[in-house]
Design a protein around this motif. Structure first.
Motif, short mmCIF file in Angstrom:
data_model
loop_
_atom_site.label_atom_id
_atom_site.label_comp_id
_atom_site.label_asym_id
_atom_site.label_seq_id
_atom_site.Cartn_x
_atom_site.Cartn_y
_atom_site.Cartn_z
N ARG A 263 -21.42 -35.01 -24.88
CA ARG A 263 -20.15 -34.47 -25.38
C ARG A 263 -19.03 -35.30 -24.78
NH1 ARG A 263 -18.83 -30.96 -29.25
NH2 ARG A 263 -20.42 -29.47 -28.64
N LEU A 264 -18.18 -35.83 -25.65
CA LEU A 264 -17.07 -36.65 -25.17
C LEU A 264 -16.07 -35.80 -24.40
CD1 LEU A 264 -16.25 -38.83 -28.30
CD2 LEU A 264 -17.37 -39.55 -26.21
N LYS A 265 -15.39 -36.42 -23.47
CA LYS A 265 -14.30 -35.72 -22.80
C LYS A 265 -13.17 -35.56 -23.80
CE LYS A 265 -14.86 -36.59 -17.98
NZ LYS A 265 -14.46 -37.36 -16.80
N PRO A 266 -12.38 -34.47 -23.67
CA PRO A 266 -11.30 -34.24 -24.64
C PRO A 266 -10.38 -35.46 -24.75
CG PRO A 266 -11.52 -32.37 -23.15
CD PRO A 266 -12.46 -33.41 -22.67
N GLY A 267 -10.08 -35.87 -25.96
CA GLY A 267 -9.15 -36.97 -26.17
C GLY A 267 -9.79 -38.34 -26.20
N MET A 268 -11.08 -38.42 -25.79
CA MET A 268 -11.72 -39.73 -25.77
C MET A 268 -12.37 -40.02 -27.12
SD MET A 268 -14.56 -41.16 -23.14
CE MET A 268 -13.75 -42.07 -21.85
N THR A 269 -12.27 -41.26 -27.57
CA THR A 269 -12.90 -41.62 -28.83
C THR A 269 -14.18 -42.39 -28.55
OG1 THR A 269 -11.80 -43.75 -29.00
CG2 THR A 269 -10.63 -41.85 -29.92
N VAL A 270 -15.00 -42.53 -29.58
CA VAL A 270 -16.24 -43.27 -29.44
C VAL A 270 -15.96 -44.71 -29.05
CG1 VAL A 270 -18.39 -43.93 -30.59
CG2 VAL A 270 -17.29 -41.78 -31.18
N GLY A 271 -14.89 -45.26 -29.63
CA GLY A 271 -14.52 -46.64 -29.34
C GLY A 271 -14.15 -46.83 -27.87
N GLN A 272 -13.34 -45.89 -27.34
CA GLN A 272 -12.95 -45.97 -25.94
C GLN A 272 -14.17 -45.86 -25.04
OE1 GLN A 272 -10.23 -42.73 -25.83
NE2 GLN A 272 -8.46 -43.97 -26.41
N LEU A 273 -15.08 -44.96 -25.43
CA LEU A 273 -16.29 -44.77 -24.63
C LEU A 273 -17.10 -46.07 -24.61
CD1 LEU A 273 -18.28 -42.96 -23.13
CD2 LEU A 273 -19.30 -42.41 -25.32
N ASN A 274 -17.28 -46.65 -25.80
CA ASN A 274 -18.08 -47.87 -25.89
C ASN A 274 -17.47 -49.02 -25.10
OD1 ASN A 274 -20.56 -47.61 -27.21
ND2 ASN A 274 -19.50 -47.23 -29.15
#
Lengths: 535, 113
Positions: free
Chosen positions: A263-274
């Motif tokens: 589950r992503l942290k609130p406000g984080m996008t898949v792109g930022q995560l990658n």
């Protein structure tokens, strides 16, 4: 504008009453004042007032509909043929569309699928359980859960033991992903290991839909598991594509590799995560050189199908496949429409006199066109209704039939607003594409006598040519698909498949903890086969 | 509609006359017809066959607003009241009418060549 029209329709009765009261009052006043009492025709005044309010347009539409129904009733042969053509065409299209919606637009059953990602290590679909812990500790995610869909579990109903498709999942599976549960609840970290959540299908077919199932124990792999909950009927697993396991249980095979979902942290996008994952890989590689490799970077992909369509190549391929399917289905509908257009064209010559008479009496071309189109619209709407019923039947059949596949796939084709509006759209489309051309032709030819035969013959030829062309495309596509299917069936496995037996047994891990036990189970059997075949 | 001795209403002038009649306050249909009749020294006669369609049209166009009320003889009657838009229309139509009547007067006052 539409609002005003509706308002007018609604007010119509009140308007008539108001006008009557007003006219009565007017007469009374005139009489009292000894003025000449007006003779005016109240009906004419009303007619004038109504004209102002444009009731007549709505009334014309209604009249056209009644008239069309009457003329259609006189030619049941035409109606039946057109209805069947369009019904089948629209039915096929609606079914394909609902398949596409199911595959391409339906997210897995988790809360807020857009904030859930599927984390892989390099190209591996599964990761070690220890990697899940590493991911959790990294602090990059709001939560990390894991599951393995490829398990089997032996279900003992007291009479016989049957194989069931089991998904093992981590203890935080329900809390991280918020998988909806229809009856009862999902497990939490405080629950013991021997608990299970059942699929609706399993609950219905193997447990007779027992309403008091919650809290009861069922025997899985020889152990008693307490049933905690039942999944909703339209549960969609994270793998997608209709893959629906029978039972969800907490990880029961020690050290099973897992698909990691986070589950992503609130406000984080898949792109930022990658963007942050390579650094994490690097760090973990330094810490645990035995579990990580430099060329197997962690990467995250969305689980929402819509998001996948724009980023993942596999999903794009599947999307393309459905586009092709929809196009082919659309072509079939087009063939049906040209069919109906041909029939309407033939009818047009029968109705030539009627149309010429109405034109001579002063009917406007717009009115006649409206009426002719109304006819094809009625047929198309009836066809769409029939097609919709066919599609519903197909959906039901698809849900009931378990496909002959080695893994559980169940499709939940839903009837929602998308499907209904698609069918309605198809009805309007087929009304126009089958009705407009014949209507225009019949309007034109009723005036010019000489051109008549010539034009109609040309029109017919165009229609037939179009029909053949489209049918050719459809048949070729079908042939190609079929050929591919045959080819995969006859594909060589690389060994002699005719004298080979394949047998599978799923051994409860707690009863057969290591390879030694497995050997002792199958060795006598395989040994005998080897001995016998040598003789 | 009318015999030659009774002047007919020119096309388009009825709206102006109606709007003018209600410009001082709301009136019901019969009173509007009477007002026009009396103000024209009993020359112009508005028949209800043209009056009510015109009233309904003006209401629909938003130049008049209508409400049910009680008449002077205690009967239910529909009262028409002029709106802002109606007043604008009066101004416009008045101008048109003035130009038209001046033009007609001019034509009639001069000898044809």
């Amino acid at each position: 504008m539409i609002y005003r029209t509706l308002l007018k329709m609604w007010r119509r009765r009140r308007l008539a009453r108001d006008l009557e009261t007003e006219l009565a009052f007017h007469k009374e006043m005139a009489a009292a004042a000894n003025n000449p009492i007006p003779f005016g025709n109240a009906a004419v005044i009303k007619e004038h007032a109504f004209d102002l309010w444009r009731f007549n347009a709505a009334e014309n539409l209604w009249r056209d509909m009644v008239y069309s129904l009457r003329t259609l009733r006189q030619s049941p042969g035409f109606v039946l043929t057109a209805l069947l053509s369009l019904g089948l065409g629209i039915g096929v299209n609606t079914t394909m569309f609902s398949l596409a919606v199911e595959f391409l637009l339906s997210d897995p059953s988790v809360r807020d699928a857009k904030t859930v990602v599927y984390v892989r290590q390099g190209g591996n679909s599964h990761v070690l359980p220890a990697t899940l812990d590493d991911l959790r500790r990294s602090g990059l995610f709001a939560g990390v859960a894991g599951e393995n869909d490829e398990g089997f579990i032996n279900f003992d109903n007291g009479l016989a033991t049957q194989r069931a498709f089991a998904t093992q999942a981590t203890k935080n599976f329900f809390s991280v992903l918020d998988v909806p549960v229809r009856l009862g609840r999902g497990w939490t970290e405080n629950d013991p290991d021997e608990v299970a959540v059942l699929s609706a299908h399993f609950w219905r077919t193997r447990l007779a839909g027992d309403p008091a199932i919650l809290g009861k124990a069922i025997r899985l792999d020889g152990r008693a598991y307490t049933v905690l909950g039942v999944l909703p009927e339209n549960y969609r697993s994270l793998i997608g594509y209709g893959f629906s396991p029978d039972i969800l249980v907490p990880t029961y095979i020690e050290g099973s590799i897992l698909r990691a979902y986070a589950r992503l942290k609130p406000g984080m996008t898949v792109g930022q995560l990658n963007a942050g994952l390579p650094a994490l890989t690097q760090r973990l590689l330094g810490e645990f050189p035995d579990r990580y490799e430099a060329n197997q970077r962690l990467n995250a992909a969305p689980v929402s199908v819509m998001q996948q369509l724009t980023t993942e190549r596999d999903a794009m391929t599947i999307g393309l496949f459905f586009v092709i399917l929809l196009v082919v289905a659309g072509l079939i509908l087009l063939v049906a429409c040209t069919n109906v257009a041909g029939l309407l064209l033939a009818r047009a010559s029968v109705r030539r006199q009627e149309i010429a008479t109405r034109l001579a009496l002063g009917a406007s071309r717009m009115r006649l066109l409206q009426q002719l189109l109304m006819e094809s619209l009625l047929v198309s709407l009836a066809g769409a209704a029939l097609g919709f019923v066919l599609a519903l039947g197909a959906a039901k059949a698809m849900a009931a039939v378990s496909l002959p596949l080695p893994f559980p796939v169940r499709l939940h084709l839903e009837t929602n607003w998308r499907i209904v509006s698609y069918a309605a759209l198809l009805a309007v489309f087929s009304a126009l594409s089958s009705g407009l051309m014949p209507a225009l032709v019949s309007l034109k030819e009723s005036l010019s006598k000489g051109m008549r035969r010539e034009r109609k013959l040309r029109m017919r030829r165009v229609l037939v040519a179009a029909q053949i062309a489209v049918s050719f495309v459809v048949l070729t596509t079908a042939a190609l698909f079929l050929q591919n299917l045959l080819r995969t069936n006859s594909m060589s496995a690389g060994f002699d498949v005719n004298h080979t037996i394949h047998a599978e047994a799923f051994l409860p891990p707690h009863a057969y903890p290591d390879g030694q036990d497995h050997q002792s189970l199958h060795r006598p059997g395989t040994g005998r086969i080897a001995r016998d075949s040598r003789n | 509609m009318a015999k030659s001795s009774v002047p007919t209403l020119l096309q388009g002038t009825l709206d102006l006359l109606i709007l003018h009649s209600v410009s001082r306050g709301p009136l019901h249909g019969y009173a509007i017809a009477q007002t026009i009749h009396l103000l024209s020294d009993q020359v112009l006669k508005v028949e209800e066959g043209s009056l009510y369609p015109a009233l309904y049209r003006l209401e629909l166009d938003g130049c008049l607003s209508a409400a049910w009320g009680v008449s002077e003889n205690n009967r239910k009657a529909k009262y028409y009241e002029i709106t802002k838009r109606g007043r604008k229309l009066i101004a416009e139509q008045q101008e048109t009418w003035d130009r038209l009547s001046t033009a007609v007067d001019l034509v009639l006052a001069r000898e044809p060549r």
